[in-house]
Design a protein around this motif. Structure first.
Motif, short mmCIF file in Angstrom:
data_model
loop_
_atom_site.label_atom_id
_atom_site.label_comp_id
_atom_site.label_asym_id
_atom_site.label_seq_id
_atom_site.Cartn_x
_atom_site.Cartn_y
_atom_site.Cartn_z
N PHE A 8 1.74 7.41 4.01
CA PHE A 8 1.39 7.86 2.67
C PHE A 8 0.93 6.63 1.91
CE2 PHE A 8 2.65 9.49 -1.60
CZ PHE A 8 1.89 10.63 -1.59
N GLY A 9 -0.38 6.42 1.84
CA GLY A 9 -0.92 5.19 1.30
C GLY A 9 -1.79 5.39 0.08
N LEU A 10 -2.74 4.47 -0.13
CA LEU A 10 -3.57 4.46 -1.32
C LEU A 10 -4.33 5.78 -1.52
CD1 LEU A 10 -4.89 3.08 -3.74
CD2 LEU A 10 -6.58 2.12 -2.16
N ALA A 11 -5.00 6.26 -0.48
CA ALA A 11 -5.79 7.48 -0.64
C ALA A 11 -4.92 8.65 -1.09
CB ALA A 11 -6.50 7.82 0.68
N GLN A 12 -3.75 8.75 -0.49
CA GLN A 12 -2.85 9.84 -0.85
C GLN A 12 -2.30 9.64 -2.27
OE1 GLN A 12 -2.60 8.09 2.08
NE2 GLN A 12 -3.56 9.67 3.36
N ALA A 13 -2.02 8.39 -2.65
CA ALA A 13 -1.53 8.11 -4.01
C ALA A 13 -2.58 8.51 -5.04
CB ALA A 13 -1.18 6.63 -4.15
N VAL A 14 -3.82 8.19 -4.76
CA VAL A 14 -4.90 8.52 -5.70
C VAL A 14 -5.03 10.04 -5.84
CG1 VAL A 14 -7.40 8.45 -6.07
CG2 VAL A 14 -6.17 6.38 -5.34
N GLU A 15 -5.05 10.72 -4.73
CA GLU A 15 -5.25 12.17 -4.80
C GLU A 15 -4.03 12.88 -5.38
OE1 GLU A 15 -8.21 13.26 -4.76
OE2 GLU A 15 -8.82 11.23 -4.20
N LEU A 16 -2.82 12.39 -5.10
CA LEU A 16 -1.63 12.98 -5.72
C LEU A 16 -1.64 12.72 -7.23
CD1 LEU A 16 1.03 14.50 -5.49
CD2 LEU A 16 2.16 12.31 -4.99
N GLY A 17 -2.00 11.49 -7.60
CA GLY A 17 -2.11 11.16 -9.02
C GLY A 17 -3.14 12.03 -9.72
N ARG A 18 -4.25 12.28 -9.02
CA ARG A 18 -5.30 13.14 -9.60
C ARG A 18 -4.77 14.56 -9.80
NH1 ARG A 18 -10.35 11.59 -9.06
NH2 ARG A 18 -10.04 10.64 -7.01
N ALA A 19 -4.08 15.07 -8.79
CA ALA A 19 -3.56 16.44 -8.86
C ALA A 19 -2.51 16.59 -9.96
CB ALA A 19 -2.96 16.84 -7.51
N LEU A 20 -1.71 15.52 -10.18
CA LEU A 20 -0.64 15.57 -11.17
C LEU A 20 -1.09 15.12 -12.55
CD1 LEU A 20 2.26 14.07 -9.01
CD2 LEU A 20 1.85 16.49 -9.56
N GLY A 47 0.80 -1.22 0.00
CA GLY A 47 0.00 0.00 0.00
C GLY A 47 0.83 1.27 0.00
N GLU A 48 2.14 1.14 -0.10
CA GLU A 48 3.02 2.31 -0.11
C GLU A 48 2.76 3.11 -1.38
OE1 GLU A 48 5.95 4.91 -0.97
OE2 GLU A 48 6.13 3.00 -2.02
N ALA A 49 2.45 4.39 -1.23
CA ALA A 49 1.91 5.21 -2.30
C ALA A 49 2.82 5.36 -3.52
CB ALA A 49 1.54 6.58 -1.76
N ALA A 50 4.07 5.70 -3.33
CA ALA A 50 4.95 5.95 -4.48
C ALA A 50 5.08 4.69 -5.33
CB ALA A 50 6.33 6.42 -4.00
N SER A 51 5.19 3.55 -4.69
CA SER A 51 5.29 2.29 -5.43
C SER A 51 3.99 1.99 -6.17
CB SER A 51 5.64 1.17 -4.45
OG SER A 51 5.69 -0.06 -5.11
N LEU A 52 2.84 2.29 -5.55
CA LEU A 52 1.56 2.10 -6.24
C LEU A 52 1.49 2.95 -7.50
CD1 LEU A 52 -1.03 2.09 -3.30
CD2 LEU A 52 -0.56 0.21 -4.89
N MET A 53 1.90 4.20 -7.38
CA MET A 53 1.85 5.11 -8.53
C MET A 53 2.74 4.61 -9.66
SD MET A 53 1.68 8.76 -6.53
CE MET A 53 1.52 9.74 -8.03
N ASP A 54 3.89 4.03 -9.32
CA ASP A 54 4.77 3.46 -10.34
C ASP A 54 4.11 2.27 -11.02
OD1 ASP A 54 6.82 5.27 -9.93
OD2 ASP A 54 7.96 3.95 -8.60
N LEU A 55 3.46 1.41 -10.23
CA LEU A 55 2.83 0.21 -10.77
C LEU A 55 1.71 0.51 -11.75
CD1 LEU A 55 2.34 -2.28 -7.79
CD2 LEU A 55 3.58 -2.70 -9.91
#
Length: 164
Positions: free
Chosen positions: A102-114, A50-58
């Motif tokens: 910094f997990g899934l929810a934060q990854a989603v919202e950071l991905g949305r913002a970027l 659930g680590e956010a940066a790794s999720l965003m990479d995947l």
């Protein structure tokens, strides 16, 4: 545990998030375990912490379904399907026992913002009851896992972008 990738040449990514040592937090991992028996063509199954940066990479450029335990106050075993391209996650939805700040929810919202969300991103949340140390799911969560396995298999098997 960061991730266990089973295949690289697939179009749909199914990510089970959780910790096997935190009882119901392992719901997403249990779904991935059972989906392995379904032999779904074109589907990559991944276990993840659930680590956010790794999720965003995947999930870059992939169609993604994520299964995770939730802790929102709903009855144990409640299943919630959220199209994350259409809805934002409520902060209280995801389990609070994650070992990552910094997990899934934060990854989603950071991905949305970027502007870096995948073309399809769906969350199946399974409400947990017990996130204490130890192995094994509660009864209601075990039943929900079975239901989510069927829903995810149907959804990725049909290529549907909406719930089956």
């Amino acid at each position: 545990m960061e991730s266990l990738v089973e295949s690289e040449a697939t179009s749909t990514l199914v990510i089970g998030i959780g910790n096997r040592q935190r009882k119901d937090d392992a719901a997403g991992l249990a779904v991935v375990d059972q989906l392995r028996d379904e032999a779904l063509d074109g589907v990559e199954l991944v276990e993840h912490s659930g680590e956010a940066a790794s999720l965003m990479d995947l999930w870059q450029g992939r169609e993604v379904l994520v299964i995770d335990a939730t802790s929102s106050g709903q009855p144990a075993g409640t299943i919630r399907r959220v199209d994350l391209l259409e809805e934002q996650l409520a902060d209280e939805v995801l389990a609070t026992c994650s070992s990552h700040a910094f997990g899934l929810a934060q990854a989603v919202e950071l991905g949305r913002a970027l502007g870096e969300l995948p073309p399809r991103l769906v969350l199946y949340g399974i409400e947990g009851a017990d996130f204490s140390h130890g192995e094994g799911l509660s009864g209601a969560v075990e039943e929900a896992v079975e239901e989510v396995v069927g829903e995810v298999a149907s959804e990725v098997g049909s290529g549907a972008s909406e719930a089956p």
